[in-house]
Motif scaffolding. Sequence first.
Motif, mmCIF file in Angstrom:
data_model
loop_
_atom_site.group_PDB
_atom_site.id
_atom_site.type_symbol
_atom_site.label_atom_id
_atom_site.label_comp_id
_atom_site.label_asym_id
_atom_site.label_seq_id
_atom_site.Cartn_x
_atom_site.Cartn_y
_atom_site.Cartn_z
ATOM 1 N N GLU A 9 0.822 -1.211 0.000
ATOM 2 C CA GLU A 9 0.000 0.000 0.000
ATOM 3 C C GLU A 9 0.858 1.264 0.000
ATOM 4 O O GLU A 9 0.514 2.253 -0.649
ATOM 5 N N ALA A 10 1.989 1.236 0.706
ATOM 6 C CA ALA A 10 2.888 2.402 0.716
ATOM 7 C C ALA A 10 3.415 2.664 -0.696
ATOM 8 O O ALA A 10 3.471 3.816 -1.149
ATOM 9 N N THR A 11 3.767 1.605 -1.397
ATOM 10 C CA THR A 11 4.239 1.734 -2.775
ATOM 11 C C THR A 11 3.134 2.297 -3.666
ATOM 12 O O THR A 11 3.383 3.170 -4.508
ATOM 13 N N GLU A 12 1.918 1.833 -3.464
ATOM 14 C CA GLU A 12 0.796 2.317 -4.269
ATOM 15 C C GLU A 12 0.512 3.795 -4.002
ATOM 16 O O GLU A 12 0.122 4.528 -4.917
ATOM 17 N N VAL A 13 0.736 4.248 -2.774
ATOM 18 C CA VAL A 13 0.582 5.682 -2.461
ATOM 19 C C VAL A 13 1.607 6.493 -3.246
ATOM 20 O O VAL A 13 1.285 7.532 -3.828
ATOM 21 N N VAL A 14 2.830 6.028 -3.275
ATOM 22 C CA VAL A 14 3.890 6.735 -4.000
ATOM 23 C C VAL A 14 3.536 6.832 -5.490
ATOM 24 O O VAL A 14 3.646 7.906 -6.095
ATOM 25 N N ILE A 15 3.095 5.736 -6.072
ATOM 26 C CA ILE A 15 2.725 5.734 -7.494
ATOM 27 C C ILE A 15 1.531 6.653 -7.736
ATOM 28 O O ILE A 15 1.514 7.448 -8.679
ATOM 29 N N ALA A 16 0.535 6.573 -6.875
ATOM 30 C CA ALA A 16 -0.664 7.399 -7.025
ATOM 31 C C ALA A 16 -0.333 8.887 -6.918
ATOM 32 O O ALA A 16 -0.937 9.717 -7.618
ATOM 33 N N ALA A 17 0.614 9.230 -6.079
ATOM 34 C CA ALA A 17 0.991 10.639 -5.911
ATOM 35 C C ALA A 17 1.537 11.224 -7.207
ATOM 36 O O ALA A 17 1.440 12.433 -7.430
ATOM 37 N N LYS A 18 2.087 10.367 -8.043
ATOM 38 C CA LYS A 18 2.614 10.821 -9.328
ATOM 39 C C LYS A 18 1.523 10.896 -10.400
ATOM 40 O O LYS A 18 1.732 11.489 -11.450
ATOM 41 N N ASN A 19 0.374 10.288 -10.141
ATOM 42 C CA ASN A 19 -0.632 10.134 -11.189
ATOM 43 C C ASN A 19 -1.888 10.975 -11.007
ATOM 44 O O ASN A 19 -2.214 11.780 -11.861
ATOM 45 N N ASP A 20 -2.599 10.762 -9.911
ATOM 46 C CA ASP A 20 -3.959 11.293 -9.830
ATOM 47 C C ASP A 20 -4.361 11.514 -8.375
ATOM 48 O O ASP A 20 -4.140 10.647 -7.531
ATOM 49 N N GLN A 21 -4.958 12.663 -8.084
ATOM 50 C CA GLN A 21 -5.326 12.989 -6.709
ATOM 51 C C GLN A 21 -6.408 12.050 -6.159
ATOM 52 O O GLN A 21 -6.346 11.647 -4.998
ATOM 53 N N THR A 22 -7.374 11.683 -6.968
ATOM 54 C CA THR A 22 -8.420 10.757 -6.512
ATOM 55 C C THR A 22 -7.807 9.413 -6.143
ATOM 56 O O THR A 22 -8.155 8.824 -5.117
ATOM 57 N N GLU A 23 -6.893 8.951 -6.965
ATOM 58 C CA GLU A 23 -6.190 7.693 -6.691
ATOM 59 C C GLU A 23 -5.338 7.824 -5.425
ATOM 60 O O GLU A 23 -5.279 6.901 -4.607
ATOM 61 N N LEU A 24 -4.713 8.973 -5.246
ATOM 62 C CA LEU A 24 -3.901 9.215 -4.045
ATOM 63 C C LEU A 24 -4.753 9.137 -2.787
ATOM 64 O O LEU A 24 -4.357 8.526 -1.791
ATOM 65 N N ILE A 25 -5.923 9.720 -2.829
ATOM 66 C CA ILE A 25 -6.831 9.671 -1.670
ATOM 67 C C ILE A 25 -7.235 8.229 -1.370
ATOM 68 O O ILE A 25 -7.200 7.782 -0.211
ATOM 69 N N SER A 26 -7.582 7.493 -2.397
ATOM 70 C CA SER A 26 -7.992 6.099 -2.221
ATOM 71 C C SER A 26 -6.854 5.243 -1.672
ATOM 72 O O SER A 26 -7.043 4.470 -0.711
ATOM 73 N N GLU A 27 -5.678 5.374 -2.257
ATOM 74 C CA GLU A 27 -4.545 4.565 -1.807
ATOM 75 C C GLU A 27 -4.067 4.965 -0.413
ATOM 76 O O GLU A 27 -3.638 4.107 0.365
ATOM 77 N N THR A 28 -4.168 6.245 -0.080
ATOM 78 C CA THR A 28 -3.808 6.687 1.274
ATOM 79 C C THR A 28 -4.762 6.076 2.290
ATOM 80 O O THR A 28 -4.343 5.635 3.369
ATOM 81 N N SER A 29 -6.032 6.004 1.941
ATOM 82 C CA SER A 29 -7.008 5.366 2.835
ATOM 83 C C SER A 29 -6.680 3.891 3.027
ATOM 84 O O SER A 29 -6.757 3.370 4.152
ATOM 85 N N ASP A 30 -6.290 3.214 1.944
ATOM 86 C CA ASP A 30 -5.887 1.810 2.047
ATOM 87 C C ASP A 30 -4.666 1.659 2.957
ATOM 88 O O ASP A 30 -4.606 0.755 3.799
ATOM 89 N N LEU A 31 -3.689 2.548 2.790
ATOM 90 C CA LEU A 31 -2.481 2.490 3.618
ATOM 91 C C LEU A 31 -2.809 2.719 5.086
ATOM 92 O O LEU A 31 -2.325 1.987 5.958
ATOM 93 N N LEU A 32 -3.621 3.723 5.373
ATOM 94 C CA LEU A 32 -3.982 3.993 6.768
ATOM 95 C C LEU A 32 -4.708 2.804 7.392
ATOM 96 O O LEU A 32 -4.420 2.429 8.533
#
Length: 105
Positions: A42-65
């Motif tokens: 999930e931490a890796t997915e947050v990093v990737i999402a941060a480079k791509n899309d804010q909606t994806e970043l929010i979703s992946e951050t929720s998964d990480l938390l």
Amino acid sequence: MTIPEEVYQEILDRKNNPKEGSYTSYLFEKGLDKILKKVGEEATEVVIAAKNDQTELISETSDLLYHLFVLLVEKGVTLDEINQEMAARIGKKSRIHDRKTIEDY
């Protein structure tokens, strides 16, 4: 109670009262290594999402938390302990040379 506190309490309840078919119960059943693997993924997915899309970043951050909360419950760490640590950091200054790097571990 905040949403993170509610989620943490639900995870804690699932640890103490496993429910068949529950993903959270599954993680606790599989143990620490599985939980750590998911936190890393999930931490890796947050990093990737941060480079791509804010909606994806929010979703992946929720998964990480969520997975971090599972880890905290598994290790017996409370949100109060995290809050105390974070509060101790407010306004604290440190020199860059005082900060540990990956090589220090």
